[in-house]
Each structure stands twice: as C-alpha cells, then as structure tokens.
Design an enzyme around this catalytic site. Structure first.
Site, short mmCIF file in Angstrom:
data_model
loop_
_atom_site.label_atom_id
_atom_site.label_comp_id
_atom_site.label_asym_id
_atom_site.label_seq_id
_atom_site.Cartn_x
_atom_site.Cartn_y
_atom_site.Cartn_z
N ASP A 58 -22.50 -16.08 -24.70
CA ASP A 58 -21.82 -16.55 -23.45
C ASP A 58 -20.60 -17.42 -23.99
O ASP A 58 -20.72 -18.31 -25.00
CB ASP A 58 -22.74 -17.31 -22.42
CG ASP A 58 -21.96 -17.64 -21.41
OD1 ASP A 58 -21.21 -16.89 -20.80
OD2 ASP A 58 -22.38 -18.41 -20.60
N HIS B 222 -13.34 -12.27 -26.28
CA HIS B 222 -14.46 -11.11 -26.58
C HIS B 222 -14.31 -10.65 -27.99
O HIS B 222 -15.33 -10.37 -28.71
CB HIS B 222 -14.06 -9.95 -25.56
CG HIS B 222 -14.56 -10.46 -24.13
ND1 HIS B 222 -15.98 -10.97 -24.11
CD2 HIS B 222 -14.18 -10.17 -22.97
CE1 HIS B 222 -15.77 -11.44 -22.69
NE2 HIS B 222 -14.89 -10.97 -22.08
N LEU C 193 -32.78 -5.86 -41.03
CA LEU C 193 -32.42 -6.35 -39.70
C LEU C 193 -32.52 -5.40 -38.59
O LEU C 193 -31.62 -4.44 -38.78
CB LEU C 193 -31.57 -7.49 -39.45
CG LEU C 193 -31.36 -8.05 -38.18
CD1 LEU C 193 -32.10 -9.19 -37.80
CD2 LEU C 193 -29.58 -8.86 -37.84
C1 FPP Z 1 -19.96 -13.47 -21.99
O1 FPP Z 1 -18.77 -14.44 -22.13
C2 FPP Z 1 -19.74 -12.54 -22.90
C3 FPP Z 1 -19.82 -11.18 -22.45
C4 FPP Z 1 -20.14 -10.62 -21.01
C5 FPP Z 1 -19.20 -9.95 -23.22
C6 FPP Z 1 -19.73 -9.94 -24.65
C7 FPP Z 1 -19.17 -8.99 -25.68
C8 FPP Z 1 -18.98 -9.13 -26.91
C9 FPP Z 1 -19.12 -10.30 -27.75
C10 FPP Z 1 -18.08 -8.17 -27.51
C11 FPP Z 1 -18.76 -6.79 -28.09
C12 FPP Z 1 -19.89 -7.01 -28.26
C13 FPP Z 1 -20.52 -6.31 -29.41
C14 FPP Z 1 -21.91 -6.25 -29.64
C15 FPP Z 1 -19.46 -5.72 -30.68
P1 FPP Z 1 -18.12 -14.67 -20.87
O2 FPP Z 1 -17.05 -13.82 -20.71
O3 FPP Z 1 -18.95 -14.54 -19.55
O4 FPP Z 1 -17.61 -16.06 -21.07
P2 FPP Z 1 -17.21 -17.25 -20.17
O5 FPP Z 1 -18.50 -17.61 -19.40
O6 FPP Z 1 -16.63 -18.38 -20.76
O7 FPP Z 1 -16.01 -16.75 -19.23
#
Ligand code: FPP
Length: 240
Positions: free
Chosen positions: A24, A41, A135
């Site tokens: 997050d 992201h 892993l």
């Molecule tokens: C939450 O942060 C994050 C996500 C919903 C997406 C996570 C995806 C990735 C890290 C990239 C792809 C993954 C892999 C495994 C290669 P948020 O967007 O809700 O952040 P915020 O709370 O600051 O808005």
C-alpha cells in the site's frame, strides 16, 4: 548475500517461514512527488522485485503479496491497465531469469477476467518455476479473502461433502493457499491499519506489522525492522 553493513539484522535462525505484504501507498508516494499514480505502481513493482530477492537470499520460504484485489477494478481504467502492464513486464522478466534466482511463482485469485496474454504468461511462469526450490512468491491477483472463502464453500457443496466431513483442514484444502502455510507475519506499509480483505482465513494467528513507510520506500532495512519486531513477539496461538 547483499546484506549491507550497519543495518540491524534479524536472527537468521529464527526467520518467519511465511511473510505476507499489502503493497500500500504507491499512489501517495507518487502524488507526494507530483508524479502520476502509475509511476508509484512502477516504483512499487521495483520494491516488490528487490524485496523478493532479499527474502530469497536470507532463506524465507514464502512471500505473499496483494497485487490487485477483487475491489481494485473500481479504479480508473488507465490505472488498472498500468498495473496489468507492470505484472506482464514482471512476468516476462521473471520467466527469463527464474532458473538463476530459483524463485517459485504462484498466483492466488480468479484469473477469469484477466487478458488472454496475462493468463498465458501466468501459465508459462507456473510451469517454468515449478522446479524452483527457493522462495515461493504468491501473487494475489484479482484476489479477495471473502471471494476465496465463497468459492471454497461453493466447491465443497458441489463436491457433495457431508456436513460432518467439513473440518478446518478440509476448508483450507479448498483455498488458493492450500499448499502454503499460514502467514507468520503480515506487513502493511502506508499508514493504514486494516486487513482490506487480504488472507482472511489464513491470518487467524498472524502477527501484524504496520509502518508509515510507503510501499515503494520499503527495502531490505525496512523488512529487517519488520522481521526483528516479529522476532520479539511471543506467539501463543490461543494458549498461555
Ligand atoms: C496499493 O497502493 C497498490 C495496488 C493496488 C497495486 C499494487 C501493484 C503493484 C505494486 C505493481 C504490480 C505488482 C507486481 C507483483 C509486479 P495504492 O495505489 O492504494 O496507494 P495509495 O493508498 O497511496 O493510493
């Protein structure tokens, strides 16, 4: 080993077997720098890659990450596409250097709405990484804890299981996580302190670690802090 000097290190003889993380804070990380959320992201996916390699090096056996929830489809189309693109890029890279890293990749979640290209890549990665003994990384993609339990109940009923045959062990065997022990430690960066539909069944006796650090800033040092905090806890599993 890439363990840097000067960083407090966890007891490597007493590592959690399974660490899970809610990645997050990507959006806020990017916004704080005046950048589009998609850049966050991208940085988040880089943090995920480095942390996976670190956990593999120190000998953690399982790492489960929440990449995309069943609720994340509500996000703007461009953001969803950007996340799917990052996953694709990650898988393409993983396929080419899987043998070298010895990391096994598995996926939790309903793949039905994913693109054919992503589904093919997932299948290919799964086949190629089957023999990897380091892993195991479980990527939760279109995953929701309630959805997982609902699907398990549907399958149990469909299989004609009698009520008296339903045990916790049986239910666990119908979940995406059937081959993975429950998480010992669940890490949630990014200030929020909630579970957000992640591993609802499996987290019954997990230890939680919350930090204000945003996911793209999570690194070896931050992971060490989480592991050290875990190692100081006394787990009783409902006993005394
Ligand atoms: C939450 O942060 C994050 C996500 C919903 C997406 C996570 C995806 C990735 C890290 C990239 C792809 C993954 C892999 C495994 C290669 P948020 O967007 O809700 O952040 P915020 O709370 O600051 O808005």
């Amino acid at each position: 080993m890439i363990i840097r000097k000067g960083i407090e290190k966890p007891d490597m003889e007493n590592l959690p077997v399974h660490i899970a993380a809610i990645m997050d804070g990507n959006g806020r990380w990017a916004s704080s720098k005046g950048l589009p959320r998609t850049v966050g992201h991208k940085a988040g996916s880089e943090a995920f890659r480095k942390i996976s390699e670190y956990l593999n090096e120190i000998g953690v056996k399982y790492f489960t990450v929440y990449a995309f929830s069943t609720e994340n489809w509500k996000r703007p189309k461009e953001e969803v596409s950007a996340i799917m693109k990052l996953l694709k890029e990650y898988l393409l890279e993983a396929i080419s250097d899987m043998a070298e890293k010895n990391i096994r990749l598995c996926f939790f979640g309903d793949q039905t709405p994913l693109s054919d290209e992503l589904k093919d890549l997932i299948k290919k990665t799964d086949e190629i990484s089957k023999g990897c003994t380091g892993l195991t990384v479980n990527v939760c993609l279109n995953y929701g804890g309630r959805d997982e339990i609902t699907r398990a109940v549907q399958a149990i009923v469909k299989d004609g299981v009698k009520p008296e045959e339903i045990t916790e062990k049986l239910i666990s065997s119908y979940l995406y996580s059937k081959d993975t022990p429950d998480p010992d430690l669940i890490i949630r960066p990014g200030k929020e302190q909630r579970i957000s539909n992640f591993l609802l069944w499996q987290c019954a006796y997990s230890e939680f670690y919350f930090t204000e650090t945003l996911w793209p800033d999570m690194d070896e040092e931050e992971m060490n802090k989480a592991i050290i905090s875990f190692q100081k806890r006394k787990r009783r599993f409902g006993g005394i």
